[in-house]
Design a protein around this motif. Structure first.
Motif, PDB file in Angstrom:
ATOM      1  N   PRO A  99      -5.788 -10.049   6.868  1.00 15.58           N
ATOM      2  CA  PRO A  99      -5.198  -9.743   5.565  1.00 15.58           C
ATOM      3  C   PRO A  99      -3.696  -9.983   5.585  1.00 15.58           C
ATOM      4  N   ILE A 100      -3.126 -10.218   4.440  1.00 16.66           N
ATOM      5  CA  ILE A 100      -1.676 -10.404   4.393  1.00 16.66           C
ATOM      6  C   ILE A 100      -0.955  -9.063   4.287  1.00 16.66           C
ATOM      7  N   GLU A 101      -1.660  -8.061   3.822  1.00 16.17           N
ATOM      8  CA  GLU A 101      -1.042  -6.731   3.719  1.00 16.17           C
ATOM      9  C   GLU A 101      -2.088  -5.682   4.047  1.00 16.17           C
ATOM     10  N   THR A 102      -1.649  -4.658   4.770  1.00 20.42           N
ATOM     11  CA  THR A 102      -2.523  -3.530   5.076  1.00 20.42           C
ATOM     12  C   THR A 102      -1.772  -2.248   4.750  1.00 20.42           C
ATOM     13  N   TYR A 103      -2.417  -1.372   4.025  1.00 23.51           N
ATOM     14  CA  TYR A 103      -1.790  -0.110   3.654  1.00 23.51           C
ATOM     15  C   TYR A 103      -2.644   1.045   4.161  1.00 23.51           C
ATOM     16  N   GLN A 104      -1.992   1.999   4.789  1.00 23.80           N
ATOM     17  CA  GLN A 104      -2.702   3.161   5.311  1.00 23.80           C
ATOM     18  C   GLN A 104      -2.908   4.167   4.182  1.00 23.80           C
ATOM     19  N   VAL A 105      -4.127   4.498   3.948  1.00 26.05           N
ATOM     20  CA  VAL A 105      -4.411   5.462   2.880  1.00 26.05           C
ATOM     21  C   VAL A 105      -4.261   6.889   3.389  1.00 26.05           C
ATOM     22  N   HIS A 106      -4.919   7.172   4.488  1.00 24.72           N
ATOM     23  CA  HIS A 106      -4.826   8.515   5.084  1.00 24.72           C
ATOM     24  C   HIS A 106      -5.052   8.405   6.584  1.00 24.72           C
ATOM     25  N   ASP A 107      -4.041   7.839   7.244  1.00 26.81           N
ATOM     26  CA  ASP A 107      -4.168   7.587   8.670  1.00 26.81           C
ATOM     27  C   ASP A 107      -4.281   8.878   9.473  1.00 26.81           C
ATOM     28  N   TYR A 108      -3.874   9.998   8.873  1.00 30.47           N
ATOM     29  CA  TYR A 108      -3.960  11.278   9.588  1.00 30.47           C
ATOM     30  C   TYR A 108      -5.417  11.666   9.862  1.00 30.47           C
ATOM     31  N   LEU A 109      -6.349  10.958   9.252  1.00 32.89           N
ATOM     32  CA  LEU A 109      -7.752  11.247   9.504  1.00 32.89           C
ATOM     33  C   LEU A 109      -8.273  10.541  10.751  1.00 32.89           C
ATOM     34  N   ARG A 110      -7.440   9.649  11.286  1.00 35.60           N
ATOM     35  CA  ARG A 110      -7.914   8.843  12.413  1.00 35.60           C
ATOM     36  C   ARG A 110      -8.306   9.714  13.605  1.00 35.60           C
TER      37      ARG A 110
END
Lengths: 461, 236
Positions: free
Chosen positions: A329-340
């Motif tokens: 992808p050209i762009e990646t946005y973290q939606v809720h990385d705290y769930l990782r």
């Protein structure tokens, strides 16, 4: 994004009596009772002009909202969305062969481009797609020769002259009728429908197959993708979403549970099992875990309005893909990385399988998706800024300005921050929609519909 | 709502401790899960996944996406567990495996019944001769299970819940388990048989038939007779 402030304009999806106050909120059913599962909104979709907004729910109903024309008396108040029509689209059915009940839940609604005075939409549950025509009636004939005003037959002896019935205005009546029923096309559960830019055909996708239909023909469809293996034992991947390209009537994309996107060209072959392009991001070895595949499963794919990009949503991120670049992808946005770090618990309670949708704004500069705790996120592609907002009663008082929210993962905590451990995972915003031209968004939070609008009716970027 | 700092801290600490016992592998400080000692973590996840798979299969119409993702996750867990021959014996069998086995035992009858009827429908409609799949003969953990395993296909990784000592190590856990009950004949809708689908050629494999020894053994298991001796199974 910086210039847009979001206002609460929430409109509960209530078919019952609405409050007189302009921005009231309500729930389906009787206020005060526990939430009824049949009222859980399962899909939200603006039509092509944004004048109409359709919602489907678990009980098989469709509620259409219409934007009121802006009042000249109050130029600052934009048009509100009020209930326009409510109808029962699908009923629960019983498949006698398999002894299975087919849910009436509306999985998807797609509007057809308007071609005359009537509006049309496609609505689908797991198995059957229906084409509905919505028409308005605001006149009725009066002055029949044989019937009186109540419709009773007149005594013929009293009829002394002939008159021509005249059309007189009446209160607006919205009539909805099922024009086509596209049944028996799918063995598995339908997850997507998409109308072709040719306005004559549309496709429907289930877990393993995609069919192409002509809007006027209900007794047959063409299978264009089939990923069912010869041995079901070999099944490792399913189709999760699909969409036609907005301009090229021969192109469509479908996403899989393994996180890949396949762009297919219907001119290449009748059966599009072989993709023209495969979009797949290699797995990051440093973040590999047992749940890598599950979180990479794409839950929604949307072409940009321009047709140049695709937006995908997987469990933790939204990604923008350029059709010209398959490698990543050209762009990646973290939606809720705290769930990782909580994936195991989320696997345990099945939340990891939740399917969130994503949306573009009209100018493809901002993308939006839902999350937990009734939060939803917006990402400005140009400024790279993002914001978390909440769809809740408090934040949606009339003209209330939505306050950005923050989730803290430990360490410094500001006053209004929400801690990761206190997130409510039952409050999930799976379905969101963005007006095609203006900064108006519709957010479905369980059985409540929220409509937010920007403070200044700013022109598109 | 104001909480006194002391109270809050204490609760957090307790929570932390609880987490540490069960879910230490979630600590972001630790290396990737597969590198961490996988015994406890993997087997719990494995059990959980087996439970989920069961639950999914017991639906009248399973959610294929959910099913496929769970199966693939099970494969990953399996792959990480299998090479670890030096696994220390699990001190106490977790509750989950027993639950899973009870589920298996109780659901066997209904599953096999629905399986049999599904297969009957399929074979009747398609004209294929398919012997009914052998029953899943998973006993309580630790019990050696006999019986041929038929064409296991891609789903042959699934064994019974683990967590008990076995003389022959980890391999023995999975070797003799008849996993045919996980074969996807269960989740092929019956109407598949009606469609003259081109891919359903005559190449469809038939299931091997139960032999009498296996049947006897299965009957013993079902009736509850303790059969500790592993019956001589056909070539493994």
């Amino acid at each position: 994004m910086p210039c847009v402030t979001w206002l609460g304009r929430d409109r509960g999806a209530a078919p019952g009596p609405l409050d007189e106050a302009p921005c009231s909120e309500g729930e389906l059913g009787v206020p005060g009772l526990a939430q009824c599962t049949a009222d859980i909104i399962s899909t939200v979709e603006f039509n092509h002009t944004g004048e109409l907004l359709a919602t489907g729910d678990k009980g098989g109903r469709v509620v259409i909202f219409q934007r009121e024309p802006e009042s000249k008396n109050a130029p600052h108040s934009q048009g509100e969305y009020d209930v326009y029509s409510t109808f029962q689209s699908h009923e629960p059915e019983f498949d006698y062969l398999k002894s299975l009940e087919i849910e009436e839940k509306i999985n998807k609604i797609k509007w057809l481009p308007q071609q005359n005075a009537a509006h049309s939409l496609l609505s689908t549950n797991d198995k059957t797609i229906k084409l509905w025509k919505i028409t308005e009636r605001d006149k009725r004939p009066e002055g029949y020769n044989l019937k009186d005003e109540e419709g009773k037959l007149k005594d013929l002896s009293t009829v002394t002259s002939l008159q021509v019935p005249v059309l007189k205005p009446m209160d607006l009546m919205v009539e909805v009728s099922p024009r086509r029923i596209f049944a028996n096309g799918h063995t598995y559960h339908i997850n997507s429908i998409s109308v072709n830019s040719d306005c004559e055909t549309y496709m429907s996708a289930d877990d393993l197959r995609i069919n192409l239909w002509h809007l006027a023909v209900t007794d047959r469809s063409f299978n264009i993708v089939d990923i069912k293996p010869a041995n079901m034992e070999d099944l490792t991947e399913v189709i999760t979403a699909s969409e036609f390209h907005p301009h090229h009537c021969n192109l469509f994309v479908y996403s899989s549970s393994k996180g890949s996107l396949r762009l297919c060209d219907m001119r290449a072959a009748a059966l599009c099992d072989r993709h023209s392009k495969l979009f797949e991001e290699p797995e990051d070895p440093s973040s590999r875990s047992f749940f890598s595949e599950i979180i990479s499963s794409v839950s929604d794919v949307k072409f940009s309005h321009s047709g140049r990009y695709m937006l995908t949503r997987d469990y933790l991120t939204v990604k923008v893909w350029d059709l010209n670049m398959e490698a990543r992808p050209i762009e990646t946005y973290q939606v809720h990385d705290y769930l990782r770090s909580k994936l195991c618990s989320l696997y345990e309670n099945d939340c990891i399988f939740d399917k969130f949708e994503c949306a573009w704004n009209g100018s493809d500069s901002v993308i939006m998706t839902g999350a937990y705790n009734n939060f939803f996120r917006m990402f400005d592609r140009n400024s790279k800024r993002d914001v978390t907002l909440e769809a809740s009663r408090e934040s949606s008082k009339p003209r209330a300005v939505l306050k950005p929210r923050r989730v803290c993962v430990g360490g410094k905590r500001r006053r209004d921050d929400v801690s990761v451990d206190s997130l409510d995972f039952t409050k999930k915003i799976l379905h969101t929609a963005w007006h095609p031209a203006e900064n108006i968004i519709a957010i479905a939070a369980t059985n409540n519909l929220y409509i937010f609008q920007d403070k200044v009716n700013s022109d598109m970027h | 709502m104001m909480l006194s700092k002391g109270l809050k801290r204490k609760r957090e600490e307790e929570e932390k401790e609880a987490l540490e016992v069960d879910a230490w592998w979630l600590d972001p400080g630790l290396p990737a899960v597969t590198q961490a000692p996988p015994t406890l973590a993997s087997s719990s996840l494995f059990d959980l996944s087996v439970l989920k798979l069961h639950h999914s299969l017991r639906q009248s119409e399973p959610d294929l996406r959910h099913l496929v993702l769970v199966v693939n996750t099970l494969r990953r867990i399996q792959a990480s567990m299998a090479p670890a021959v030096t696994l220390p014996p699990v001190p106490s069998p977790p509750i989950v495996p027993n639950v899973a086995d009870n589920l298996l035992a109780s659901s066997d009858a209904t599953l096999s019944a629905s399986m049999a009827s599904l297969l009957e429908d399929l074979s009747h409609i398609e004209g294929l001769s398919q012997a009914p799949q052998p029953l899943a003969d998973e006993g309580p953990p630790g019990r050696p299970v006999g019986g041929t395993s038929p064409n296991l296909g891609a789903l042959d990784l699934l064994g019974p819940a683990t967590g008990c000592l076995l003389d022959d190590g980890l391999e023995g856990l999975f070797e003799d388990i008849d996993t045919s009950m996980y074969d996807s004949e269960l989740w092929v809708p019956a109407s598949e048989g009606l469609k003259p689908a081109p891919e359903d050629g005559p190449g469809k494999e038939g299931a091997p038939e139960l032999d009498e020894a296996e049947l006897d053994y299965l009957m013993d298991m079902l009736v509850g007779t303790q059969a500790l001796e592993r019956p001589p199974g056909p070539g493994r």
